[in-house]
Design an enzyme around this catalytic site. Sequence first.
Site, mmCIF file in Angstrom:
data_model
loop_
_atom_site.group_PDB
_atom_site.id
_atom_site.type_symbol
_atom_site.label_atom_id
_atom_site.label_comp_id
_atom_site.label_asym_id
_atom_site.label_seq_id
_atom_site.Cartn_x
_atom_site.Cartn_y
_atom_site.Cartn_z
ATOM 1 N N GLU A 19 -11.018 5.839 3.813
ATOM 2 C CA GLU A 19 -11.639 5.139 2.685
ATOM 3 C C GLU A 19 -10.956 3.789 2.409
ATOM 4 O O GLU A 19 -11.618 2.795 2.092
ATOM 5 C CB GLU A 19 -11.547 6.025 1.428
ATOM 6 C CG GLU A 19 -12.223 5.470 0.202
ATOM 7 C CD GLU A 19 -13.733 5.377 0.356
ATOM 8 O OE1 GLU A 19 -14.390 6.411 0.348
ATOM 9 O OE2 GLU A 19 -14.246 4.240 0.493
ATOM 10 N N ILE A 40 -13.061 0.693 -3.861
ATOM 11 C CA ILE A 40 -14.467 1.116 -3.999
ATOM 12 C C ILE A 40 -14.745 2.287 -3.047
ATOM 13 O O ILE A 40 -14.524 2.171 -1.837
ATOM 14 C CB ILE A 40 -15.438 -0.045 -3.643
ATOM 15 C CG1 ILE A 40 -15.149 -1.270 -4.507
ATOM 16 C CG2 ILE A 40 -16.884 0.394 -3.807
ATOM 17 C CD1 ILE A 40 -15.987 -2.489 -4.132
ATOM 18 N N GLY A 76 -11.161 -1.892 -0.499
ATOM 19 C CA GLY A 76 -10.090 -1.475 -1.420
ATOM 20 C C GLY A 76 -10.404 -0.194 -2.161
ATOM 21 O O GLY A 76 -10.582 0.868 -1.558
ATOM 22 N N LYS A 91 -13.959 -4.509 8.831
ATOM 23 C CA LYS A 91 -14.534 -3.609 7.815
ATOM 24 C C LYS A 91 -16.029 -3.410 8.073
ATOM 25 O O LYS A 91 -16.564 -2.307 7.910
ATOM 26 C CB LYS A 91 -14.298 -4.202 6.425
ATOM 27 C CG LYS A 91 -12.827 -4.166 6.006
ATOM 28 C CD LYS A 91 -12.565 -5.045 4.787
ATOM 29 C CE LYS A 91 -11.130 -4.918 4.298
ATOM 30 N NZ LYS A 91 -10.761 -5.926 3.305
ATOM 31 N N GLY A 124 -0.249 -9.653 -3.641
ATOM 32 C CA GLY A 124 -0.307 -8.525 -2.693
ATOM 33 C C GLY A 124 -1.702 -8.265 -2.159
ATOM 34 O O GLY A 124 -2.008 -7.165 -1.729
ATOM 35 N N VAL A 133 0.832 -1.208 0.000
ATOM 36 C CA VAL A 133 0.000 0.000 0.000
ATOM 37 C C VAL A 133 0.868 1.261 0.000
ATOM 38 O O VAL A 133 0.676 2.169 -0.822
ATOM 39 C CB VAL A 133 -0.977 -0.002 1.201
ATOM 40 C CG1 VAL A 133 -1.800 1.282 1.231
ATOM 41 C CG2 VAL A 133 -1.882 -1.217 1.151
HETATM 42 N N1 HSE Z 1 -6.318 -8.387 2.789
HETATM 43 C C1 HSE Z 1 -7.333 -7.483 2.385
HETATM 44 C C2 HSE Z 1 -8.285 -8.206 1.422
HETATM 45 C C3 HSE Z 1 -6.710 -6.275 1.760
HETATM 46 O O1 HSE Z 1 -7.899 -9.253 0.894
HETATM 47 O O2 HSE Z 1 -9.387 -7.732 1.213
HETATM 48 C C4 HSE Z 1 -7.662 -5.151 1.469
HETATM 49 O O3 HSE Z 1 -8.285 -4.678 2.625
#
Ligand code: HSE
Length: 412
Positions: free
Chosen positions: A128, A135, A133, A204, A186, A14
């Site tokens: 955000e 979105i 990710g 989340k 990644g 990131v």
């Molecule tokens: N490890 C997280 C995923 C990264 O796979 O969604 C993004 O938050």
Amino acid sequence: MTVVKVAILGFGTVGEGVYRTIQSHAEELESALGKKVEVAAVLIKNKQRERNIHKEVLVTTDFEEILRLPKLDIVIEAIVNREPTFTILQKAIERGCHIITANKEMFAHHGKQLIELAEQNNVSVGFEATVAGGIPVIQTLRQLLKVNRVQQIQGILNGTSNFILTEMRDKKWSFAEALLQAQKNGYAEADPTNDVEGFDAFYKTMILSRIAFGEEPNWQEVEREGITSITSELIGAAEKLGLRFKHLASISKEGSQIKGTVKPVLVGNENPFYHVEGVENAVSLHSDIVGRITLQGPGAGMFPTASAVIEDLVYVSQNDAIKRSFKSTASAAVEQSKVQPKEFWLVTGLAKTYSNPSITWIDEVSKGVFVIKASKKDLEKLVKQQETIFYFSILGEYEPAIASTEEKVSAL
Ligand code: HSE
């Protein structure tokens, strides 16, 4: 021209993505802000590793050195773990910096405190990148749905899990092979347990709950399950029925209570989540005025996450974030039904000879894998007695793949 001075904490997937995007989109940033954005410092862990960072940038392992810079406007955090991150960000806010974070775990635990502290110091918090990710779901909730009362949010929120489930089905990979590829791409967390056991999606979901409803459910009462019980055999059985496993987070307000679940479910072709594949995430927002809005896009990876951070960079610079960070608790409630309806489930580990009037046997999909109809409560009772049972909810109307329900039931 004035310059916005930025520090990036962490130079992993990131952090590096953000650094490179600040260079590649310098013109766009300048025209959005009316100021140049300059990376003044990067916080790293290991000094020995080669990195492609300009010579003028301070590269250090010591955050205090960054804090001592004569000018610093924004601190972008792309590290992992709750600490020392939380402490570092508190110091950044107290120094008068806006902060932007991509750290779900830390923000789910301490977001409220950081936002309150930011308010006291007249700076803003961008988060955000903590959810879904690339979105822009947080901005949609806080900027575009200010009057709508959100009733329910459902989403595929972990890119790694969705990627694994897709590749196990599509390429017939093993769980381990698919996870390894997710790590190479990644997508996965430093500790992928967070991804595959549902913790990442859980954090989340809690962040979404706070922004949509102004509060969170009791964390202990949220059903959280990952994807590790889903075998290739189960994926094959679901495919025979025209169903796909999706790791789905759901949060809604029922009466005065917030209810959440984070778990794998089965969906058919008619369900919008059926088509969300690979590292894609999707979030479906149900609000009282507009109805249902579904946002879909890349849920993990270097540039999707950098996109969320960069858009936040503009947002926090406009210093308008605080009042709209979290919604008030006035949200539309979903009607709560007292009667527990019977649903369809895919189950394993339940003996075919088992007889219980509250359970209707519908289909034997493959050896030892059945479709049954039962209420969740009855199924939970059963699982308490037989711990070897795994069960997955089939969302929507289940249509037996081979024969009619009546024929199948009598055959069983
Ligand atoms: N490890 C997280 C995923 C990264 O796979 O969604 C993004 O938050």
